[in-house]
Structures are given as C-alpha cells and as structure tokens.
Design a protein around this motif. Structure first.
Motif, short mmCIF file in Angstrom:
data_model
loop_
_atom_site.label_atom_id
_atom_site.label_comp_id
_atom_site.label_asym_id
_atom_site.label_seq_id
_atom_site.Cartn_x
_atom_site.Cartn_y
_atom_site.Cartn_z
N GLY A 1 53.67 60.97 36.03
CA GLY A 1 53.02 60.55 37.26
C GLY A 1 53.69 59.39 37.93
N ARG A 2 54.61 58.73 37.23
CA ARG A 2 55.30 57.59 37.81
C ARG A 2 56.42 58.05 38.75
N LEU A 3 56.65 57.30 39.79
CA LEU A 3 57.69 57.64 40.76
C LEU A 3 59.06 57.27 40.20
N THR A 4 60.03 58.15 40.44
CA THR A 4 61.41 57.82 40.10
C THR A 4 61.94 56.84 41.14
N LEU A 5 63.12 56.29 40.87
CA LEU A 5 63.72 55.35 41.81
C LEU A 5 64.00 56.02 43.15
N GLY A 6 64.51 57.25 43.11
CA GLY A 6 64.80 57.98 44.33
C GLY A 6 63.54 58.29 45.12
N GLN A 7 62.47 58.68 44.42
CA GLN A 7 61.22 58.99 45.11
C GLN A 7 60.60 57.74 45.72
N ARG A 8 60.72 56.61 45.00
CA ARG A 8 60.18 55.37 45.53
C ARG A 8 60.90 54.97 46.82
N TRP A 9 62.24 55.17 46.83
CA TRP A 9 62.99 54.85 48.06
C TRP A 9 62.63 55.82 49.18
N ALA A 10 62.52 57.11 48.85
CA ALA A 10 62.25 58.12 49.88
C ALA A 10 60.88 57.90 50.53
N VAL A 11 59.90 57.50 49.73
CA VAL A 11 58.55 57.28 50.27
C VAL A 11 58.56 56.14 51.28
N ASN A 12 59.35 55.12 51.03
CA ASN A 12 59.37 53.95 51.91
C ASN A 12 60.42 54.01 53.01
N ALA A 13 61.34 54.97 52.92
CA ALA A 13 62.43 55.06 53.90
C ALA A 13 61.94 55.71 55.19
N SER A 14 62.59 55.34 56.28
CA SER A 14 62.26 55.91 57.59
C SER A 14 63.10 57.16 57.84
N ASP A 15 62.73 57.92 58.86
CA ASP A 15 63.52 59.09 59.24
C ASP A 15 64.92 58.69 59.66
N SER A 16 65.05 57.54 60.30
CA SER A 16 66.37 57.07 60.72
C SER A 16 67.27 56.80 59.52
#
Length: 402
Positions: A5-20
């Motif tokens: 259930g924990r977010l991976t590093l990539g998922q954590r970045w993707a959730v907070n990243a913008s479309d740009s």
C-alpha cells in the motif's frame, strides 16, 4: 518486506508532478533517444545539404557552378562510405554533443508549450485543427529561439571533415595576455568540440553567429504546423486517443502502438515533403562564417565571397581596400534562394531529401513512440499512486478514515 500500500518513489513523484513536468521530461527523453539513434543519418544529410555551397566557394570564381565541380558526397551509401573511410565511427557521430544538448531542451520546451498552448488557444477557438495548428506554431517558435545556437554549432561540426585537421597559417595571431585577443586557430573554421566551436564562433564572429539561419528556421515552423496537427488527427483516427493520452481500457495493445507508429510515419512524410527546401537554405546560412574585418578570402566551410564574386562579376584581384568590404555569399532567405537557384538549379533545394526522409521519419517515430510510452508510464504511476493514497486514507490502522 515493503507494504504494497505504500507509494514507490516514482509514484510519489508522479502524484505531485504537474502535466507540464510530465510533458517536459517525456519530450526530453524522446528527443534524446531519437538523437542517439539517428545521429549518423543526420551527419549524412547535413553533408549533402551543405556541399553545394562548399564546392562553389572552393572553385573561387564568379562562375563557379557546382555542376562543374566534382562532388565529394553522392547519395546515402556513397556519403556514408566517404565519412567512414576518412573519419571512421567518430565521423558518423560528429555533432552528437550538440544533438544531445539540443534535443533535450528542444522537445522539453516544445511539448510543454504545445500542451499549455492548446489550453490557452482553446479558450478562443473551438476547431480542433486550428487549436493544434496555432499551438504548434507557438511551441515551435519558443523552442527554435531557445535552441538555435546549439543547432548552428551542430551543423558546423557535422559539415566539417577530418581533412580539415591539417595545421594552417593562423589568420588571428595571439598577442600578449589580452583577454579579448582573438585565438590562434589551427584552421580558420575548424572546430574540435562543442565548446571549442562556441568559443571560436563567439571570439571571431560575435554573438550574432549563433543566430545564423534563425529566420529560415522560423520559416520552418510550417513544418511542425503540418506535422503535429496531422499526427494528432491521425492518432485519433487510428487509436481514438489524443497525443499523450492513456489508451482506453481493454484496447488492443498492438493496435494502439501500430496506430501511433502509422500516425508518426505519415505525418512526418507529409511535413518533410512540403517544407524541405527551407532546410537547405537554413543549412547554407548556418554553415557560412560571418565576415571578419581585414580577413583574407577564406575557402572551405562558409567562407565569404569576394565583392566581385558576390556581385556576379569576373574574378579580379582584391585590393586591400576591397578585402575590408567582403560580404557573405549568402545574405537573407531571398538572396540565398536566388544564389542557389542560379548556381545549382532547383534540384539543389532537394539535395539530401531522400536521406533526410530516412533520418527524419525514424527520428520522428522514435521521438513519438518514446514520448507516448513515457507519458503512459507517468500517467500510470500517477493513477496507481492516487489509488494507493485513497487506500491508505481508508485504512484505520494507518490513521485513515473509515
């Protein structure tokens, strides 16, 4: 053991990243991959585009027509053979540094501005084709202005050959320790590396040399104005999804990627066929050195034509006063067009077009396939991350709500 259930590093970045950020990074990766794969073909294309100007300059007379001068490079295989024989593998990847330096910001800027422009233009337009057209123009202008100096350096590096390595008399003797003294050059236009080219261009020709060919490069916006609206239209027709969008649930994977591949190839062929002549004009302007006061008539890479040659007169010996008023052979789009047409004929505007297709189509295909793949991974990581976050919030043992 890691909690699923924990977010991976990539998922954590993707959730907070913008479309740009998605578009910038995916575009940079796509351009980088494309540059590595197609660099040898880019070198061959540049040699074929530029050699007409070199041959005319080396002839030295006012009536120096390329048709009367032996051509060094002939076709894809012939040009590759000459480069391999004279320079080896290094020659096939000459200019790779500027390509990597250029493609990263070019496509990062382009995809970012393009997708932002679509939202902005969409406020004033309802026609999808018009939105994509104007967004392509805006994105292309932005990336061209930012990266033009890099492409000028790349073109010059690719155009020169190993035979230029022979030491020659320096046009610019170095005196004292004055920082502004022009550097001593082994050859007046030979560049050893990207940084060496930038240093010599700046110290011998000035800052404007980095923006040689900018006007025809901006004219090249017609290329992206054709390519990307066509790509978006074809991709929607083939896959039902717009550029960078996730495939629909249950969609056949092979059909989806085949649709992207087909849209990439067809749109690039259409755009390249319609706008190729401007690339030849741009290459001639970029490979031409800007005149330096007091210099002698230089042969080779974009030397400057003597006044009587530039005026179409007969070859008359220059006087010291005349030498100070030498002008570039190619000045502006219209004059460059007339000069090439007069000296080489209309076929010169399509020199290297076959090779360009063999380079441009794979380059566009690799760029778009990589971009679409990376965007899919980013969007997938964002979706998975958000789902995990929702799951964490609903788990009482982790302090979430029930």
């Amino acid at each position: 053991m890691q909690d699923p259930g924990r977010l991976t590093l990539g998922q954590r970045w993707a959730v907070n990243a913008s479309d740009s950020q998605f578009n910038a990074l995916a575009g940079a990766i796509g351009g980088f991959t494309s540059g590595i794969v197609t660099c040898p073909l880019d070198v061959i294309k540049t040699k074929l585009q530029a050699q007409g100007g070199f041959a005319a300059m080396q002839k030295g007379g006012a009536h120096a027509h390329v048709g009367h001068t032996p051509r060094v490079y002939e076709g894809l295989v012939g040009t590759a053979s000459v480069i391999w024989r004279e320079e080896g593998l290094r020659g096939m990847y000459r200019g790779l540094g500027p390509i990597i330096m250029g493609y990263l910001p070019t496509w990062a800027v382009w995809f970012t501005v393009y997708n932002k422009s679509k939202k902005w233009v969409g406020q004033y337009q309802t026609n999808t084709f018009a939105i994509n057209f104007w967004s392509s123009i805006i994105a292309g202008a932005s990336s061209t202005i930012v990266t033009n100096p890099i492409w000028v350096i790349k073109t010059r590096l690719m155009s020169q050959t190993a035979s230029h390595d022979r030491p020659r008399f320096s046009l610019f003797p170095k005196g004292g320790n004055t920082p502004t003294t022009r550097p001593t050059l082994a050859a007046p236009w030979h560049y050893k590396s990207t940084l060496d080219a930038a240093r010599k261009m700046y110290t011998t020709e000035g800052i404007l040399s980095f923006y040689s060919g900018l006007t025809p490069a901006l004219l090249g916006l017609t290329h992206v104005a054709v390519q990307f609206p066509a790509y978006e239209y074809l991709k929607v027709k083939f896959t039902g999804r717009s550029m960078g969008a996730q495939p629909t649930a249950g969609q056949d994977e092979k059909a989806h990627w085949l649709g992207i591949l087909s849209a990439s190839i067809l749109s690039k062929i259409l755009a390249s066929s319609a706008t190729y002549p401007h690339e030849v004009i741009r290459t001639r302007l970029q490979t031409q050195r800007r005149p330096i006061p007091g210099q002698e008539y230089m042969q080779g890479l974009g030397g400057v034509a003597p006044p009587e040659q530039a005026a179409g007169g007969v070859g008359v010996a220059n006087t010291p006063r005349q030498q100070q008023h030498q002008v570039p052979k190619y000045r502006g789009i219209a004059m460059t067009f007339r000069t090439i047409l007069r000296e080489e004929g209309w076929r010169a505007f399509y020199a290297g077009m076959g090779t360009n297709m063999m380079r441009a189509v794979p380059a566009a295909t690799v760029t778009m396939l990589t971009y679409e793949y990376v965007m899919r991974q980013f969007n997938g990581a964002r979706t998975a991350g958000r789902q995990k976050l929702l799951g964490l919030y609903d788990r009482p043992e982790l302090g979430g709500s029930t």
